[in-house]
Design an enzyme around this catalytic site. Structure first.
Site, PDB file in Angstrom:
ATOM      1  N   TYR A 119      38.310  29.253  30.131  1.00 11.99           N
ATOM      2  CA  TYR A 119      37.730  29.429  31.470  1.00 11.99           C
ATOM      3  C   TYR A 119      37.687  28.082  32.173  1.00 11.99           C
ATOM      4  O   TYR A 119      36.823  27.255  31.927  1.00 11.99           O
ATOM      5  CB  TYR A 119      36.325  30.023  31.384  1.00 11.99           C
ATOM      6  CG  TYR A 119      36.247  31.373  30.720  1.00 11.99           C
ATOM      7  CD1 TYR A 119      37.343  32.227  30.655  1.00 11.99           C
ATOM      8  CD2 TYR A 119      35.055  31.824  30.154  1.00 11.99           C
ATOM      9  CE1 TYR A 119      37.262  33.467  30.042  1.00 11.99           C
ATOM     10  CE2 TYR A 119      34.960  33.071  29.552  1.00 11.99           C
ATOM     11  CZ  TYR A 119      36.064  33.876  29.487  1.00 11.99           C
ATOM     12  OH  TYR A 119      35.980  35.099  28.878  1.00 11.99           O
ATOM     13  N   HIS A 169      40.141  34.948  21.031  1.00 12.33           N
ATOM     14  CA  HIS A 169      40.161  35.480  22.392  1.00 12.33           C
ATOM     15  C   HIS A 169      41.182  36.602  22.553  1.00 12.33           C
ATOM     16  O   HIS A 169      40.913  37.604  23.225  1.00 12.33           O
ATOM     17  CB  HIS A 169      40.448  34.350  23.386  1.00 12.33           C
ATOM     18  CG  HIS A 169      39.879  34.596  24.742  1.00 12.33           C
ATOM     19  ND1 HIS A 169      39.491  33.596  25.592  1.00 12.33           N
ATOM     20  CD2 HIS A 169      39.617  35.740  25.420  1.00 12.33           C
ATOM     21  CE1 HIS A 169      39.011  34.109  26.713  1.00 12.33           C
ATOM     22  NE2 HIS A 169      39.097  35.412  26.632  1.00 12.33           N
ATOM     23  N   SER A 187      33.013  42.903  31.394  1.00 17.03           N
ATOM     24  CA  SER A 187      33.295  43.614  32.651  1.00 17.03           C
ATOM     25  C   SER A 187      32.680  45.012  32.662  1.00 17.03           C
ATOM     26  O   SER A 187      33.354  45.990  33.023  1.00 17.03           O
ATOM     27  CB  SER A 187      34.807  43.693  32.900  1.00 17.03           C
ATOM     28  OG  SER A 187      35.357  42.417  33.043  1.00 17.03           O
ATOM     29  N   PRO A 188      31.398  45.141  32.302  1.00 16.37           N
ATOM     30  CA  PRO A 188      30.769  46.464  32.322  1.00 16.37           C
ATOM     31  C   PRO A 188      30.630  47.031  33.725  1.00 16.37           C
ATOM     32  O   PRO A 188      30.370  48.228  33.881  1.00 16.37           O
ATOM     33  CB  PRO A 188      29.399  46.210  31.684  1.00 16.37           C
ATOM     34  CG  PRO A 188      29.112  44.772  31.973  1.00 16.37           C
ATOM     35  CD  PRO A 188      30.448  44.090  31.888  1.00 16.37           C
ATOM     36  N   LEU A 189      30.813  46.178  34.745  1.00 13.33           N
ATOM     37  CA  LEU A 189      30.744  46.633  36.133  1.00 13.33           C
ATOM     38  C   LEU A 189      32.137  46.728  36.770  1.00 13.33           C
ATOM     39  O   LEU A 189      32.253  46.800  37.993  1.00 13.33           O
ATOM     40  CB  LEU A 189      29.853  45.691  36.952  1.00 13.33           C
ATOM     41  CG  LEU A 189      28.427  45.536  36.416  1.00 13.33           C
ATOM     42  CD1 LEU A 189      27.638  44.560  37.269  1.00 13.33           C
ATOM     43  CD2 LEU A 189      27.726  46.877  36.350  1.00 13.33           C
ATOM     44  N   GLY A 190      33.171  46.750  35.914  1.00 13.89           N
ATOM     45  CA  GLY A 190      34.518  46.905  36.448  1.00 13.89           C
ATOM     46  C   GLY A 190      34.917  45.809  37.411  1.00 13.89           C
ATOM     47  O   GLY A 190      35.483  46.081  38.464  1.00 13.89           O
ATOM     48  N   GLY A 206      33.092  44.136  39.311  1.00 12.57           N
ATOM     49  CA  GLY A 206      32.355  44.321  40.559  1.00 12.57           C
ATOM     50  C   GLY A 206      32.588  45.653  41.228  1.00 12.57           C
ATOM     51  O   GLY A 206      31.816  46.049  42.112  1.00 12.57           O
ATOM     52  N   PHE A 207      33.618  46.366  40.813  1.00 19.58           N
ATOM     53  CA  PHE A 207      33.976  47.607  41.502  1.00 19.58           C
ATOM     54  C   PHE A 207      32.878  48.658  41.412  1.00 19.58           C
ATOM     55  O   PHE A 207      32.596  49.363  42.400  1.00 19.58           O
ATOM     56  CB  PHE A 207      35.278  48.170  40.915  1.00 19.58           C
ATOM     57  CG  PHE A 207      35.781  49.389  41.623  1.00 19.58           C
ATOM     58  CD1 PHE A 207      36.580  49.268  42.738  1.00 19.58           C
ATOM     59  CD2 PHE A 207      35.433  50.661  41.190  1.00 19.58           C
ATOM     60  CE1 PHE A 207      37.037  50.390  43.408  1.00 19.58           C
ATOM     61  CE2 PHE A 207      35.884  51.783  41.843  1.00 19.58           C
ATOM     62  CZ  PHE A 207      36.689  51.654  42.968  1.00 19.58           C
TER      63      PHE A 207
END
Length: 325
Positions: A56, A124, A203-206, A208-209
């Site tokens: 990152y 990773h 990414s449990p929120l896609g 941000g989607f």
């Protein structure tokens, strides 16, 4: 904040992904002070699982996390990752999980994080050029030396998980998992539960989607993960808005935000799951961690679980080839 076990590690039920503070999104790296405040606020709210990686930036996210956690190291379970930087000359975005490269990687991560040990050290991405047994053995040596406490894998498939676990017990597997990325439910999740390995959804929120706030892709700039991503493009994006609308409808019914509903749905999947929603804003970490107290009804869970699969692949072709799903 409730806690669960990832192997022998005791972690908060909801963690914090630090990637977006430095990398991956249009405004990443633009407000380091707010990112530090976000990390400190997460600790105040009971979050103990903090996730970063050497790639990152590269490197700058580990440096940021290290500065923010100075004086707080004993309060957190610190996770980072190796294997997407080749330290022998090929550089960033090169798969390399050879034992020699792991040795180089861990020393750099320890230095940047300002610590003498990493609590959870993930591969990773699976390196097809290095037998997973060699990678697991190398991390096992680091555990024996006290530089690492536990071994993890990221986006690994069932066979790799079994082979690695036979050499060095795997405490956690990190994979993308959310209401619109559910491919691991059939093949990977049963293996994790058979072997008593925890799941850390990123990414449990896609991306941000699923928050319902993204109604257009016009603001995404080149370099943003979502720029040109199949799920955020053309007809796929328009079809996927229906998923966000359904999450919004459940949120209104539950008296919560869409983000909280998406996280609560994951938490309801089992007490061996610790999602790491990423954010660089204090308000968002407050919103996300509040999902821990949200209890969805069986009807709401069934409604969410019956949503159609998202249209489009999660990654462009090159990145998708690094995934074992």
């Amino acid at each position: 904040m409730q806690h669960i076990n990832l192997g022998d590690l005791r972690v908060s039920r909801i963690g914090l992904g630090a990637m977006g503070m430095s990398h991956g999104y249009t405004d990443s790296g633009t407000d380091e002070a707010e990112s530090v405040r976000t990390l400190h606020r997460a600790l105040e709210l009971g979050v103990t699982l903090i996730d970063t990686a050497e790639i990152y930036g590269p490197y700058v996210n580990e440096e940021l996390v290290g500065r923010a956690l100075k004086g707080h190291r004993d309060e957190v379970v610190l996770a980072t990752k190796f294997g997407l930087v080749s330290h022998g000359g090929a550089g960033a975005w090169t798969l390399d999980s050879s034992p020699d490269n792991i040795r180089s990687a861990v020393e750099g991560s320890l230095r940047r994080l300002g610590t003498d040990h990493i609590d959870l050290y993930y591969q990773h991405r699976v390196d097809p050029n290095t037998p997973i047994e060699e990678t697991a053995g190398a991390v096992g040596e680091l555990i024996g030396e006290g530089k690492v406490r536990a071994f993890g894998l990221s986006e690994a498939g069932p066979d790799t998980i079994r082979r690695a676990h036979a050499v060095q017990p795997v405490s956690a597997v990190q994979s993308e998992y959310s209401l619109w990325t559910r491919g691991l439910e059939e093949r990977v999740l049963p293996v994790l539960r058979e072997l008593n390995i925890g799941l850390v959804p990123f990414s449990p929120l896609g991306h941000g989607f699923l928050t319902g706030t993204i109604r257009s892709t016009d603001e995404f700039k080149e370099g943003d993960f979502r720029y040109g991503n199949p799920r955020f493009s053309g007809e796929n994006f328009q079809r996927n808005l229906r998923i966000a609308d359904e999450v919004q409808a459940v949120a209104e019914q539950a008296g919560a935000t869409p983000a909280q509903v998406a996280i609560a749905w994951l938490l309801a999947k089992g007490d061996d799951i610790a999602p790491i929603p990423g954010t660089k804003r204090v308000a968002r970490v407050e919103e996300n961690t509040a999902a821990e107290s949200l209890r969805l009804t069986d009807e709401q869970i069934d409604r969410l679980s019956s949503l159609p699969p998202a249209a489009g692949e999660t990654h462009p072709e090159g990145a998708r080839q690094m995934l074992e799903r």
